[in-house]
Design an enzyme around this catalytic site. Structure first.
Site, PDB file in Angstrom:
ATOM      1  N   HIS A 221       0.785  -1.243   0.000  1.00  0.00           N
ATOM      2  CA  HIS A 221       0.000   0.000   0.000  1.00  0.00           C
ATOM      3  C   HIS A 221       0.818   1.295   0.000  1.00  0.00           C
ATOM      4  O   HIS A 221       0.766   2.091   0.937  1.00  0.00           O
ATOM      5  CB  HIS A 221      -1.045   0.034   1.129  1.00  0.00           C
TER       6      HIS A 221
ATOM      7  N   ASP B 143      -6.202  -3.759   1.277  1.00  0.00           N
ATOM      8  CA  ASP B 143      -5.951  -3.519   2.707  1.00  0.00           C
ATOM      9  C   ASP B 143      -7.278  -3.518   3.481  1.00  0.00           C
ATOM     10  O   ASP B 143      -7.527  -2.657   4.327  1.00  0.00           O
ATOM     11  CB  ASP B 143      -5.204  -2.202   2.916  1.00  0.00           C
TER      12      ASP B 143
ATOM     13  N   HIS C 195     -13.656  -2.313  10.204  1.00  0.00           N
ATOM     14  CA  HIS C 195     -14.024  -1.799  11.528  1.00  0.00           C
ATOM     15  C   HIS C 195     -15.502  -1.393  11.529  1.00  0.00           C
ATOM     16  O   HIS C 195     -16.060  -1.035  10.491  1.00  0.00           O
ATOM     17  CB  HIS C 195     -13.154  -0.593  11.886  1.00  0.00           C
TER      18      HIS C 195
END
Length: 296
Positions: free
Chosen positions: A87, A161, A165
């Protein structure tokens, strides 16, 4: 730079030992912890506990990324280690990578995430913590250089990635909200949107999301449509518009940074190991997944 769970290895002696001793590919997230801590302390001094999310890309800065990634590249060159950097997010880091040799001969490879190709620091004003990732989403200039490096072969892989959450976690204050977001469901259609905008070819999407990950990580019998390979496939209708809404978000966390966006393309079917697992927003209850195996 420590991220979710404070995962961190930054002792130089330990790093050198790892790079010297392992025959395996070393894959790293590169941000400099000291730079991040110093930047955060400066913003805390100014704002106290009310640091705004618009400071995220200044705290986890381009400098923090470059210091760490350039150190990793230098270590790999000095030790001969096989290195893959996850990333990437900055224009300056692009000078660390090459397109002068075939992928199969590269000892140092690179990856960019969909969100770093899509969002910029201007989006913090409207998206807030919902685009708080590590490394941080950077400027429009950084994004433009990432696209350039992706298309010219300096960047080898497009990834996500993925970090789902909960909405409640992300709605906390900037300092308390975790970094990361869900992206797997919308990664392919986001890249097809970029194709419609003339930024990338379909062939290049397949190369960077399917072929190259299989080559770099030596994943056995995956990443290509070939006889004897596992049939991991998506069928994409390139001209079937749809809007991202709570009712068609499939993440268990129930939100997406793309919510409200209308994509021009839509995935209609997904096959895992040859088994149909998704059909027009309906997920089949199945255990189609299998272990990934790797060539030596």
């Amino acid at each position: 730079g420590s991220s979710t769970g404070n995962m961190l290895v930054d002792n130089e002696a330990v790093l050198e030992k790892i790079f010297l001793s392992t025959p395996m590919l070393i894959a790293v997230h590169c941000e400099d912890e000291t730079t991040i801590k110093n930047n955060l302390a400066a913003f805390k001094e100014q704002y106290g506990d009310d640091v705004p999310v618009t400071a995220h890309n200044l705290i986890r800065s381009a400098e923090a990324c470059y210091i760490s990634s350039s150190k990793a590249v230098a270590l790999a060159k000095r030790t001969g280690a096989r290195l893959h950097i996850f990333h990437l997010s900055t224009a300056k880091e692009m000078e660390l990578f090459t397109n002068k040799i075939p992928l199969e001969d590269k000892k140092i490879t690179a990856e960019v995430c969909v969100h770093h190709l899509w969002f910029t620091d201007e989006d913090y004003k409207t998206k807030g913590n919902f685009i708080k990732w590590n490394p941080a989403v950077k400027t429009a200039e950084d994004r433009a250089e990432l696209w350039k490096a992706l298309n010219d072969g300096r960047i080898d892989v497009i990834a996500t990635d993925h970090a789902p959450h909960t909405k409640e976690e992300k709605m906390q204050s900037y300092l308390n909200a975790p970094s990361g977001g869900p992206l797997v469901q919308h990664a392919v259609v986001a890249m097809f949107e970029a194709h419609h905008q003339g930024k990338i070819t379909v062939e290049k999407i397949v190369e960077k999301m399917c072929h190259n990950p299989a080559k770099i990580f030596k994943i056995e019998k995956r990443g290509f449509i070939r006889e004897g390979y596992h049939a991991d496939l998506v069928i994409v209708n390139p001209s079937l518009p749809w809007s991202v809404k709570p009712e068609n978000i499939l993440y268990k966390c129930g939100w997406s940074p793309f919510e409200g966006y209308t994509f021009k393309s839509r995935i209609t079917h997904t096959f895992v190991n040859g088994e149909l697992v998704y059909n027009n927003f309906k997920v089949k209850d199945t255990r189609a997944g299998k272990r990934l195996l790797f060539d030596r």
